[in-house]
Design an enzyme around this catalytic site. Structure first.
Site, PDB file in Angstrom:
ATOM      1  N   ARG A  82     -40.757  24.903   4.575  1.00 21.03           N
ATOM      2  CA  ARG A  82     -41.980  24.818   5.373  1.00 21.03           C
ATOM      3  C   ARG A  82     -42.098  26.035   6.293  1.00 21.03           C
ATOM      4  NH1 ARG A  82     -42.759  19.205   8.394  1.00 21.03           N
ATOM      5  NH2 ARG A  82     -41.272  20.135   9.835  1.00 21.03           N
ATOM      6  N   LYS A 184     -46.572  24.938  10.791  1.00 28.18           N
ATOM      7  CA  LYS A 184     -46.003  24.570  12.089  1.00 28.18           C
ATOM      8  C   LYS A 184     -46.018  25.800  12.983  1.00 28.18           C
ATOM      9  CE  LYS A 184     -42.703  21.060  13.423  1.00 28.18           C
ATOM     10  NZ  LYS A 184     -43.630  19.923  13.524  1.00 28.18           N
ATOM     11  N   GLU A 220     -54.417  13.314  11.591  1.00 24.81           N
ATOM     12  CA  GLU A 220     -53.111  12.954  12.148  1.00 24.81           C
ATOM     13  C   GLU A 220     -53.192  13.008  13.660  1.00 24.81           C
ATOM     14  OE1 GLU A 220     -49.841  15.733  11.754  1.00 24.81           O
ATOM     15  OE2 GLU A 220     -51.174  17.303  11.066  1.00 24.81           O
TER      16      GLU A 220
HETATM   17  C1  LIG Z   1     -43.767  18.568  13.063  1.00 29.23           C
HETATM   18  C2  LIG Z   1     -45.040  17.840  12.869  1.00 29.23           C
HETATM   19  C3  LIG Z   1     -45.098  16.584  12.236  1.00 29.23           C
HETATM   20  C4  LIG Z   1     -43.864  15.830  11.806  1.00 29.23           C
HETATM   21  O1  LIG Z   1     -43.155  16.470  10.785  1.00 29.23           O
HETATM   22  P1  LIG Z   1     -41.650  16.068  10.486  1.00 29.23           P
HETATM   23  O2  LIG Z   1     -41.235  17.063   9.450  1.00 29.23           O
HETATM   24  O3  LIG Z   1     -41.649  14.680   9.960  1.00 29.23           O
HETATM   25  O4  LIG Z   1     -40.895  16.170  11.753  1.00 29.23           O
HETATM   26  C5  LIG Z   1     -46.341  16.006  12.059  1.00 29.23           C
HETATM   27  N1  LIG Z   1     -47.468  16.598  12.505  1.00 29.23           N
HETATM   28  C6  LIG Z   1     -47.447  17.790  13.131  1.00 29.23           C
HETATM   29  C7  LIG Z   1     -48.727  18.387  13.587  1.00 29.23           C
HETATM   30  C8  LIG Z   1     -46.241  18.453  13.330  1.00 29.23           C
HETATM   31  O5  LIG Z   1     -46.230  19.634  13.943  1.00 29.23           O
END
Ligand SMILES: *Cc1c(COP(=O)(O)O)cnc(C)c1O
Length: 341
Positions: A82, A184, A220
């Site tokens: 990622r 991210k 989300e």
């Molecule tokens: C990090 C993140 C998540 C959760 O991802 P994980 O890999 O399960 O920790 C969900 N939404 C956003 C916007 C994020 O930055």
């Protein structure tokens, strides 16, 4: 190795300096070999790309102690992958997944005294990140970068028991349809700060963001993906190109299908149909799943049947199974558990 004298079960989610961090620098088109260092400060030019134009991406994962006393992490290959994708989208050089995993392992090993013991509920949070480090004043990608990994012990997420969340449908947007919602990047968080401070000031725990194009579909929250459960026990998760692909959510879906024999649907979820679901949870590394008890849409309250006292039954099963796999109480699918020592 002797553990640090820390009151593990009373830790919060805050930064605590640990002994070592990993650093690698990118210059003249290549990453150096990297090193473990003790200095917790970063010295960069006042005009560094990250400071002017927010050229930075990050990851988050955990190391913890399993039932049989091993220190492990959970699917770090997916975090590495990622981060490669995040870097590409912000025109940053890729720090390979293979080196990412090595750096994570080395950093946790060096800070093993800070990995909380099994049963404490606490974990060692791992934060890999990368940023543009040389001066950039005309808008363009930096030429030099730094990749770092630090760790910090964090407490149990559900201290004092599980408390279902109350969330609101946000009037602010998180991610444009063809923007950066799926990577991210710090910039996604900077622009969410006003919305979360506003939500908190009005008594809500989180924001439910909708698709900005039509404002009819669930995306989300600021930092976690949604899982819903229908009244006939189908697990439903929203599909959209602007949702961050949560590793926890992808793992929970696998667990639902292959461990619990549940039907799973990854599809567009209309805000309109949320009132028909039996359970709702937020998934991410921090909590695995936090149950949502109530969703408020501009004064209209949707109270999930699971209520405000506990997790719904399917959410609970998903939670127990995935944490069982993580803690070594249940057999893990091939490649999910990376043993550190
Ligand atoms: C990090 C993140 C998540 C959760 O991802 P994980 O890999 O399960 O920790 C969900 N939404 C956003 C916007 C994020 O930055």
């Amino acid at each position: 190795m002797e553990k640090k004298n820390i009151d593990w079960s009373n830790l919060g989610f805050t930064y605590m300096k640990t002994d070592y961090r990993y650093v690698s620098n990118y210059k003249d088109g290549a990453w150096d070999e990297g090193a473990m260092i003790t200095d917790d400060t970063v010295a960069i030019n006042e005009c560094a790309g990250v400071l002017q134009y927010a050229q930075t991406v990050f990851e988050g994962l955990k190391a913890y102690t399993t039932e049989d006393g091993r220190i492990v992490t959970f699917r770090p290959d997916l975090n590495g992958e990622r981060m490669e994708n995040s870097a590409r989208r912000l025109e940053m050089p890729v720090f390979s997944k293979e080196r990412f995993i090595k750096a994570v392992i080395e950093t946790v090993k060096a800070n093993a005294a800070y990995v909380p013991p099994y049963g404490s509920g606490a974990t060692l949070y791992i934060r890999p990140y990368m940023f543009g480090s040389n001066p950039v004043i005309g808008v363009k990608p930096a030429d030099e970068y730094q990749f770092r990994v630090f760790t910090t012990p964090v407490g149990p997420y559900f201290k004092g028991g599980v408390k279902p969340l109350t969330i609101r449908v946000s009037d602010f947007d998180r991610a444009a349809p063809n923007g950066t919602g799926h990577i991210k990047a710090g910039l996604n968080y900077a622009m969410s700060l006003h919305a979360i401070v506003d939500a908190h000031s009005q008594g809500f725990d989180e924001n439910m963001y909708l698709d900005p194009g039509t404002r009819t579909k669930v995306e989300e929250t600021g930092g976690a993906n949604f899982l819903f459960v229908t009244k006939d026990n189908t697990v439903v998760t929203p599909k959209s190109s602007s949702i961050l692909p949560s590793i926890t959510r992808r793992s929970l879906i696998y667990v639902a299908e292959h461990y619990l024999g549940l039907k799973v649907e990854e599809r567009e979820v209309l805000l309109e149909e949320v009132k028909d679901f039996a359970e709702c949870g937020l998934c991410g590394t921090a909590a695995v799943i936090s149950p949502v008890g109530k969703i408020v849409d501009h004064g209209k309250e949707i109270v999930l049947p699971a209520g405000m006292e506990q997790m719904g039954p399917v959410t609970q099963k998903l939670y127990d199974t995935l944490t069982g796999i993580q803690m070594g109480r249940l057999e893990a699918p091939e490649g999910w558990i990376q043993v550190i020592e």
